[in-house]
Design a protein around this motif. Sequence first.
Motif, PDB file in Angstrom:
ATOM      1  N   ARG A  89       0.837  -1.213   0.000  1.00  0.00           N
ATOM      2  CA  ARG A  89       0.000   0.000   0.000  1.00  0.00           C
ATOM      3  C   ARG A  89       0.870   1.261   0.000  1.00  0.00           C
ATOM      4  O   ARG A  89       0.551   2.262  -0.634  1.00  0.00           O
ATOM      5  N   LEU A  90       2.017   1.209   0.736  1.00  0.00           N
ATOM      6  CA  LEU A  90       2.931   2.360   0.737  1.00  0.00           C
ATOM      7  C   LEU A  90       3.485   2.609  -0.668  1.00  0.00           C
ATOM      8  O   LEU A  90       3.561   3.752  -1.132  1.00  0.00           O
ATOM      9  N   TYR A  91       3.871   1.525  -1.344  1.00  0.00           N
ATOM     10  CA  TYR A  91       4.360   1.663  -2.725  1.00  0.00           C
ATOM     11  C   TYR A  91       3.258   2.205  -3.638  1.00  0.00           C
ATOM     12  O   TYR A  91       3.505   3.103  -4.450  1.00  0.00           O
ATOM     13  N   ASP A  92       2.039   1.620  -3.514  1.00  0.00           N
ATOM     14  CA  ASP A  92       0.915   2.064  -4.372  1.00  0.00           C
ATOM     15  C   ASP A  92       0.756   3.584  -4.274  1.00  0.00           C
ATOM     16  O   ASP A  92       0.616   4.281  -5.284  1.00  0.00           O
ATOM     17  N   GLU A  93       0.780   4.040  -3.016  1.00  0.00           N
ATOM     18  CA  GLU A  93       0.599   5.466  -2.748  1.00  0.00           C
ATOM     19  C   GLU A  93       1.781   6.274  -3.307  1.00  0.00           C
ATOM     20  O   GLU A  93       1.599   7.253  -4.021  1.00  0.00           O
ATOM     21  N   GLY A  94       2.992   5.814  -2.987  1.00  0.00           N
ATOM     22  CA  GLY A  94       4.207   6.545  -3.377  1.00  0.00           C
ATOM     23  C   GLY A  94       4.418   6.606  -4.883  1.00  0.00           C
ATOM     24  O   GLY A  94       4.982   7.572  -5.400  1.00  0.00           O
ATOM     25  N   LEU A  95       3.982   5.580  -5.581  1.00  0.00           N
ATOM     26  CA  LEU A  95       4.255   5.512  -7.025  1.00  0.00           C
ATOM     27  C   LEU A  95       3.087   6.039  -7.863  1.00  0.00           C
ATOM     28  O   LEU A  95       3.144   6.039  -9.095  1.00  0.00           O
ATOM     29  N   LYS A  96       2.030   6.468  -7.156  1.00  0.00           N
ATOM     30  CA  LYS A  96       0.831   6.945  -7.840  1.00  0.00           C
ATOM     31  C   LYS A  96       1.163   8.127  -8.750  1.00  0.00           C
ATOM     32  O   LYS A  96       1.949   8.990  -8.387  1.00  0.00           O
TER      33      LYS A  96
END
Length: 361
Positions: A253-260
Amino acid sequence: MIPIASPLIEEEERQAVLAVLNSGRLAQGPVVAQFERAVAAFCGAKHAIAVGNGTFALDLGLKAIGIQPGDEVITTPFTFVATTNAILMQGAIPVFVDIDEKTFNIDPKLIEQKITKKTKAIVPVDLYGQPHDYDEIQHIAKKHNLKVVEDSAQALGAFFNGKSAGLLGDVGAFSFYATKNLTTGEGGVILTNSDEIANLCRILRNQGQDEKVRYEYVMLGYNYRLTELQAALGVEQMKRLDSVSAARIANARLYDEGLKGISWLRTPVQAPNRTHVYHQYTILLDSEINREEFLLHLKKHEIGYGVYYPKPLYDYEYLLKFKSSCPVANSIAKRVVSLPIHPRLSSSDVKKVVEVIRSFK
Ligand SMILES: *Cc1c(COP(=O)(O)O)cnc(C)c1O
């Protein structure tokens, strides 16, 4: 350096292995049985059978459902080589079907056109820890009277509509290899709700011996046993499964958010009705991005990565004769990159990976 994988071995594991060493019993015994009970209980399975590795689990699963030389087995070309090797070990023929461009799992819509009189089974893979399309595959299997051997090597802890990975076919295979979500160094578990398949697997794993009568060989068997030392690791690792899955999902979820919002890559797609335990967090680069340059950029900034998998299996020389037209697999294999997602990763590690990726272009 942020590594792509890092096994979670703590004091509990060390003590458990030491206890086995001190017990004097090292080969398959009560700790293996305890490990099997732990896996079966977690997954809600009637039977779990521990073996030496995940490839053995696939091999015995295919043997137990009766795959014979010359049979055709439908599978995906975009997976670890063991999926196909286990089919070839039966003298059977792998029939490759293209993958879905969102999940990278076998595309159920393309299966029926590959079914012939010789087709006996489907081997779907729960790639990167996301279960395959269970409803669609079961529908096809029932309609054509095919068995399903689930390669759930990467998906321990994942569920489809509340049903555990490993139980999404007639028989399933887990791997406890060193880089998997849980590990025993090397190790595997067969999962099934069928008494008949379980009994056959137990006999096949132990030289064809009936479990109840020693030195009574009822068929050609193998030595595919797991050791007590590995099982001791497994028992302790199983206690960590919920927290390991939760940590991987939280990192995802952190990656999903960060790479959005990055226009030149796509983050993993979570399909409906299932959980994804992120054995890998695999991004898809746009086709105009040079992957080699991107990987060099990660390397220069000390970010570990993996390319799972660099080419579809039919592009390896010994498998060329099974080549089939799979345009999606061909394209995706050139564009995937897996990022570190393991539970030892801190949120600042994830932040660093995100920053490094954002600085690429
Ligand atoms: C790891 C893996 C296997 C094989 O497991 P081993 O324990 O290494 O023999 C099979 N299929 C897939 C998809 C895997 O990732």
